[in-house]
Design an enzyme around this catalytic site. Sequence first.
Site, PDB file in Angstrom:
ATOM      1  N   CYS A 185     -19.872  27.936  28.265  1.00  0.00           N
ATOM      2  CA  CYS A 185     -20.719  28.530  27.228  1.00  0.00           C
ATOM      3  C   CYS A 185     -22.182  28.122  27.433  1.00  0.00           C
ATOM      4  O   CYS A 185     -22.802  28.594  28.371  1.00  0.00           O
ATOM      5  CB  CYS A 185     -20.188  28.203  25.839  1.00  0.00           C
ATOM      6  SG  CYS A 185     -20.601  29.521  24.678  1.00  0.00           S
ATOM      7  N   GLU A 207     -11.187  25.999  27.237  1.00  0.00           N
ATOM      8  CA  GLU A 207     -10.521  24.796  26.707  1.00  0.00           C
ATOM      9  C   GLU A 207      -9.652  25.085  25.483  1.00  0.00           C
ATOM     10  O   GLU A 207      -8.699  24.360  25.215  1.00  0.00           O
ATOM     11  CB  GLU A 207     -11.548  23.697  26.391  1.00  0.00           C
ATOM     12  CG  GLU A 207     -12.463  23.932  25.188  1.00  0.00           C
ATOM     13  CD  GLU A 207     -13.724  24.737  25.498  1.00  0.00           C
ATOM     14  OE1 GLU A 207     -13.729  25.482  26.505  1.00  0.00           O
ATOM     15  OE2 GLU A 207     -14.687  24.654  24.713  1.00  0.00           O
ATOM     16  N   PRO A 212       0.827  -1.223   0.000  1.00  0.00           N
ATOM     17  CA  PRO A 212       0.000   0.000   0.000  1.00  0.00           C
ATOM     18  C   PRO A 212       0.859   1.271   0.000  1.00  0.00           C
ATOM     19  O   PRO A 212       0.523   2.241  -0.677  1.00  0.00           O
ATOM     20  CB  PRO A 212      -0.806  -0.108   1.295  1.00  0.00           C
ATOM     21  CG  PRO A 212      -0.837  -1.565   1.619  1.00  0.00           C
ATOM     22  CD  PRO A 212       0.474  -2.118   1.117  1.00  0.00           C
ATOM     23  N   HIS A 245     -14.734  30.059  26.152  1.00  0.00           N
ATOM     24  CA  HIS A 245     -14.261  28.670  26.060  1.00  0.00           C
ATOM     25  C   HIS A 245     -12.817  28.566  26.542  1.00  0.00           C
ATOM     26  O   HIS A 245     -11.888  28.693  25.731  1.00  0.00           O
ATOM     27  CB  HIS A 245     -14.305  28.196  24.608  1.00  0.00           C
ATOM     28  CG  HIS A 245     -15.680  27.998  24.074  1.00  0.00           C
ATOM     29  ND1 HIS A 245     -16.282  26.764  23.993  1.00  0.00           N
ATOM     30  CD2 HIS A 245     -16.587  28.889  23.605  1.00  0.00           C
ATOM     31  CE1 HIS A 245     -17.489  26.899  23.484  1.00  0.00           C
ATOM     32  NE2 HIS A 245     -17.711  28.178  23.233  1.00  0.00           N
TER      33      HIS A 245
END
Length: 537
Positions: A384, A512, A193, A510
Amino acid sequence: MSNSTKYVFVTGGVTSSLGKGIISASLAKLLQARGYSTTIQKLDPYINIDPGTLNPYEHGECFVTDDGAETDLDLGHYERFLNVPTSQANNETTGRIYQSVIEKERRGEFLGKTVQVIPHITDEIKERIQILGKKGTFDIVITEIGGTVGDIESLPYVEAVRQMMWEFENDCIVVHLTLVPYLAAAGELKTKPTQHSVKQLLELGVQPDILCCRTEHELDLTLRKKIAKFCNVSMNAVIESRDAESIYDVPLLMQAEELDKVVLEKLGLHSRSTPDLTVWKSFLKRLKEPKQELTIGLIGKYVELKDSYKSISESFIHAGVANECRVSVKWIHSETLTRENIHAELEGLDGILVAPGFGARGISGKIEAVRYARENNVPFFGICLGMQCAVIEFARHVLGYDDAHTTEIAEDSKYPVISMMEEQKSISNLGGTMRLGAYKCQLKPASKVSKAYKTESITERHRHRYEFNNAYLEKFEKAGMIATGKNPETGLVEVVEIPSHPWFVGAQFHPEYKSTVDNPHPLFVAFVKAAIEHKNN
Ligand code: GLN
């Protein structure tokens, strides 16, 4: 060092999901650790302008940059690894490229010429690849080409790479990521492959310089030789990329394979002293030797696809390490939560996080989860929509506003405690009304959040339409929910807290998006710390 920016293209072959994003981020980390300022760009072959309007089930989380770009989640990995912010220029899509070419055509910029994929689309791609290089801040730009070589959609990108390899001969290389599968029945790793996928690249005029081979088993010398011979690469440019326990192991695995060294060699750059990975290594050590384990419930509606909350789960890894513990996230579908089963479902959790989101599905379960956390003194973090749910829950059950809601879901609520601001209402294009990107926030002294951040002035990223309705603020504060973070310019509420609760924080932004290995996010660190205290009491 050479004066010109160097470009490393990362392509993928055989199959998707080989982890081009992590390989790119790991290579960038190693180059950065050698003192080269490096950035990573992702080119996405889909026709959407950006992932902002995509359902998270399609492509996982939509990552937001400081400049308000809605981007592919790989940019999150780039930032978490490099600890350097990205921007709109770090993510391009076919949609954006065609849009820009078509706008130029409408303005008559092509002077009556027929507009074609080659040269107009490919020129636009090349220009966008070089934007980051031209800034002059980066020695090396790594450009990850989304999709798999051979896909119809990625053809113009591979053609642009071919042209750049020709035009900037000494400043460009191609790293091709491929798969070397293990056939259990034959008991062998198979190189075919990889050979085919390199052939496919060659048909498009691109000879890869380095092959990164994803494999579940060791690539022995014979296999490496075979791959090198069939694919016209040197032996040391056949890099083994074994499955790793954690994505954070990959930079060290790539270092062991000397990927960074080979890249520098091929780019004609000095391999300055060995990479300084002290911080990274100590992070990994603490990651692997946690002193205790915590369980935090993540209440969301896309929990079947964990990539939808990628930045949140990575933030928990960083914050766990900062607290010397391992956070295991229990994924809880908000649609399954009811008043009747909430105790049974959430009992025993050390902390509860209610996730961001859009729309009505699962909202009542999220509100029930907030209520459970508030009434049972379980550390709570709402992000949020999660913050908005905390406000709604407080309005309903503490202030007694029965049908309090967000106007996103109940436009005719008697108590629209979360609503759209007047200025936003007139903008109707989807995506156009969103508050996106970095905004300043002023924190109240002595609040839980200012203690966590150890400062009162912060900047965080947003992605939402609705806001806390300031008409109700006084009522909330009198009853014990305090706005401890506000936008200094607009007065919009960015953080709410319940000071009488052990740790109850809702953030309109946010956090994060800004947690990295080098800088675990202070709110996640404080939340995890509160969860440890809750557990140990
Ligand atoms: N749907 C809410 C809003 O638009 C929250 C968005 C989010 O959680 N990112 O304001």
